[in-house]
Design an enzyme around this catalytic site. Structure first.
Site, mmCIF file in Angstrom:
data_model
loop_
_atom_site.group_PDB
_atom_site.id
_atom_site.type_symbol
_atom_site.label_atom_id
_atom_site.label_comp_id
_atom_site.label_asym_id
_atom_site.label_seq_id
_atom_site.Cartn_x
_atom_site.Cartn_y
_atom_site.Cartn_z
ATOM 1 N N ARG A 1 -16.590 -14.475 -8.807
ATOM 2 C CA ARG A 1 -15.991 -13.132 -8.759
ATOM 3 C C ARG A 1 -17.079 -12.064 -8.612
ATOM 4 O O ARG A 1 -16.944 -11.093 -7.877
ATOM 5 C CB ARG A 1 -15.220 -12.908 -10.066
ATOM 6 C CG ARG A 1 -14.464 -11.605 -10.151
ATOM 7 C CD ARG A 1 -13.764 -11.476 -11.490
ATOM 8 N NE ARG A 1 -12.811 -12.561 -11.709
ATOM 9 C CZ ARG A 1 -11.588 -12.595 -11.178
ATOM 10 N NH1 ARG A 1 -11.189 -11.626 -10.397
ATOM 11 N NH2 ARG A 1 -10.771 -13.587 -11.428
ATOM 12 N N GLY B 1 0.775 -1.243 0.000
ATOM 13 C CA GLY B 1 0.000 0.000 0.000
ATOM 14 C C GLY B 1 0.803 1.288 0.000
ATOM 15 O O GLY B 1 0.363 2.295 0.554
ATOM 16 N N SER B 2 1.973 1.283 -0.689
ATOM 17 C CA SER B 2 2.734 2.541 -0.702
ATOM 18 C C SER B 2 2.018 3.604 -1.538
ATOM 19 O O SER B 2 2.100 4.803 -1.236
ATOM 20 C CB SER B 2 4.162 2.313 -1.199
ATOM 21 O OG SER B 2 4.183 2.014 -2.572
ATOM 22 N N ASN B 3 1.307 3.183 -2.586
ATOM 23 C CA ASN B 3 0.522 4.166 -3.347
ATOM 24 C C ASN B 3 -0.652 4.690 -2.520
ATOM 25 O O ASN B 3 -0.990 5.872 -2.586
ATOM 26 C CB ASN B 3 0.019 3.554 -4.658
ATOM 27 C CG ASN B 3 1.083 3.592 -5.732
ATOM 28 O OD1 ASN B 3 1.382 4.659 -6.278
ATOM 29 N ND2 ASN B 3 1.689 2.446 -6.025
ATOM 30 N N MET C 1 -4.831 -6.982 -6.491
ATOM 31 C CA MET C 1 -4.390 -8.046 -7.378
ATOM 32 C C MET C 1 -5.531 -8.813 -8.044
ATOM 33 O O MET C 1 -5.282 -9.772 -8.770
ATOM 34 C CB MET C 1 -3.486 -9.029 -6.619
ATOM 35 C CG MET C 1 -2.236 -8.382 -6.053
ATOM 36 S SD MET C 1 -1.321 -7.431 -7.280
ATOM 37 C CE MET C 1 -0.530 -8.767 -8.160
ATOM 38 N N ARG C 2 -6.771 -8.397 -7.802
ATOM 39 C CA ARG C 2 -7.889 -9.104 -8.428
ATOM 40 C C ARG C 2 -8.424 -8.319 -9.620
ATOM 41 O O ARG C 2 -8.439 -7.091 -9.606
ATOM 42 C CB ARG C 2 -9.029 -9.291 -7.419
ATOM 43 C CG ARG C 2 -8.700 -10.209 -6.270
ATOM 44 C CD ARG C 2 -9.836 -10.236 -5.273
ATOM 45 N NE ARG C 2 -11.071 -10.790 -5.817
ATOM 46 C CZ ARG C 2 -11.329 -12.090 -5.930
ATOM 47 N NH1 ARG C 2 -10.442 -12.977 -5.530
ATOM 48 N NH2 ARG C 2 -12.482 -12.516 -6.428
ATOM 49 N N HIS D 1 -0.646 1.479 -12.826
ATOM 50 C CA HIS D 1 0.024 0.314 -13.394
ATOM 51 C C HIS D 1 1.493 0.659 -13.652
ATOM 52 O O HIS D 1 1.789 1.722 -14.218
ATOM 53 C CB HIS D 1 -0.675 -0.081 -14.707
ATOM 54 C CG HIS D 1 -0.058 -1.272 -15.366
ATOM 55 N ND1 HIS D 1 -0.279 -2.547 -14.901
ATOM 56 C CD2 HIS D 1 0.782 -1.370 -16.416
ATOM 57 C CE1 HIS D 1 0.412 -3.400 -15.663
ATOM 58 N NE2 HIS D 1 1.053 -2.712 -16.592
ATOM 59 N N GLU E 1 5.213 6.700 -9.587
ATOM 60 C CA GLU E 1 3.830 6.332 -9.238
ATOM 61 C C GLU E 1 3.317 7.217 -8.109
ATOM 62 O O GLU E 1 2.199 7.727 -8.142
ATOM 63 C CB GLU E 1 3.763 4.864 -8.800
ATOM 64 C CG GLU E 1 4.080 3.877 -9.903
ATOM 65 C CD GLU E 1 3.899 2.433 -9.436
ATOM 66 O OE1 GLU E 1 2.954 2.155 -8.693
ATOM 67 O OE2 GLU E 1 4.725 1.577 -9.811
ATOM 68 N N ASN F 1 -6.875 3.162 -11.473
ATOM 69 C CA ASN F 1 -5.810 2.201 -11.145
ATOM 70 C C ASN F 1 -4.451 2.800 -11.506
ATOM 71 O O ASN F 1 -4.352 3.676 -12.361
ATOM 72 C CB ASN F 1 -6.031 0.907 -11.940
ATOM 73 C CG ASN F 1 -4.986 -0.151 -11.627
ATOM 74 O OD1 ASN F 1 -4.643 -0.370 -10.464
ATOM 75 N ND2 ASN F 1 -4.468 -0.798 -12.650
HETATM 76 C C1 GRF Z 1 2.549 -0.802 -7.783
HETATM 77 O O1 GRF Z 1 3.712 -1.002 -8.556
HETATM 78 C C2 GRF Z 1 1.357 -0.562 -8.662
HETATM 79 O O2 GRF Z 1 1.674 0.112 -9.834
HETATM 80 C C3 GRF Z 1 0.889 -1.957 -8.985
HETATM 81 O O3 GRF Z 1 1.101 -2.697 -7.811
HETATM 82 C C4 GRF Z 1 2.133 -2.080 -7.050
HETATM 83 C C5 GRF Z 1 1.545 -1.778 -5.721
HETATM 84 O O4 GRF Z 1 2.465 -1.247 -4.822
HETATM 85 N N1 GRF Z 1 -0.489 -1.948 -9.438
HETATM 86 P P1 GRF Z 1 1.935 -0.610 -3.480
HETATM 87 O O5 GRF Z 1 1.099 -1.673 -2.774
HETATM 88 O O6 GRF Z 1 1.137 0.602 -3.800
HETATM 89 O O7 GRF Z 1 3.180 -0.282 -2.697
#
Ligand code: GRF
Length: 220
Positions: free
Chosen positions: A68, A15-17, A93-94, A112, A177, A110
């Site tokens: 799903r 969850g760094s984003n 991841m889903r 990516h 990101e 999202n």
């Molecule tokens: C990131 O590289 C994002 O682009 C991808 O999954 C990773 C998640 O990293 N979808 P974090 O959990 O936000 O640190």
């Protein structure tokens, strides 16, 4: 401008984003409240980040659902209860089904770690390196039911260096990101994004659009 923007975050990992979004909200850069973080992974650190910031944290086990669509129905129920009107996927991841996308059309975003439409899917930093790409990067996009196929909001370009490893490239991309994801959410919160076909139009682009559409020179 969307009134009283309430964000729901779906995350599966560290969850760094998500943290970058929390920080931008706390700094007053994004006018919104983060209402809830939902994870399909019980011990995802993203849930811990939510708790630390007094954001509701919910683990929903996909094993309890046959399909799903049923799982996504549960997610929609929680998001609705929290009156969420913007959903952020942050390392979720889903694949999301039409149940979620139909309920939140052009309201799911999202991030990516590649320059879409190149390298959708998983392990894309390695794929970019193995392919011999000189540049990769990251893409913030609206989510449709395809895999990493929705309309693109912002991208940042990152060079692939000769001595890069998968980890070093991933780390360099991740820094971008954390810059462009909050930026895209800010534009949404300010009501400046509209989707026309595949294209996302950004209203009131500043005189120097490169301020946010192009990454500043990378000096490391
Ligand atoms: C990131 O590289 C994002 O682009 C991808 O999954 C990773 C998640 O990293 N979808 P974090 O959990 O936000 O640190």
């Amino acid at each position: 401008m969307p009134e009283g923007l309430k964000i729901g975050v779906l995350a599966s990992g560290r969850g760094s984003n998500f943290q970058a979004i929390i920080d931008a909200v706390n700094a007053g850069k994004i006018n919104a409240k983060i209402a809830v973080c939902i994870s399909d992974v019980k011990d995802a650190y993203a849930l811990e980040r939510a708790r630390k910031n007094l954001i509701a944290a919910e683990f929903i086990d996909h094993k309890a659902f046959r399909k799903r669509e049923d799982y996504d129905g549960k997610i929609v129920e929680i998001l609705r209860k929290q009156e969420v009107n913007l959903v952020l996927l942050a390392g979720y991841m889903r694949l999301v089904s039409h149940v979620l996308v139909g309920e939140f059309t052009n309201k799911i975003i999202n991030i990516h770690p590649a320059l879409l439409p190149s390298f959708p899917g998983l392990h894309v930093q390695k794929k970019a390196m193995d392919y011999g790409a000189r540049f990769s990067g990251c893409t913030v996009h609206f989510v449709d039911t395809g895999m990493d196929t929705g309309p693109i909001i912002i991208q940042a370009v990152v060079p692939v260096l000769q001595d890069d490893t998968e980890d070093s490239l991933a780390a360099r991309i991740l820094r971008q990101e954390h810059r462009i994801y909050p930026e895209a959410v800010r534009l949404f919160a300010e009501g400046r994004l509209s989707v026309q076909g595949r294209r996302v139009i950004i209203k009131d682009t500043p005189e120097r659009p490169d301020e946010f559409l192009v990454n500043p020179p990378v000096r490391e």
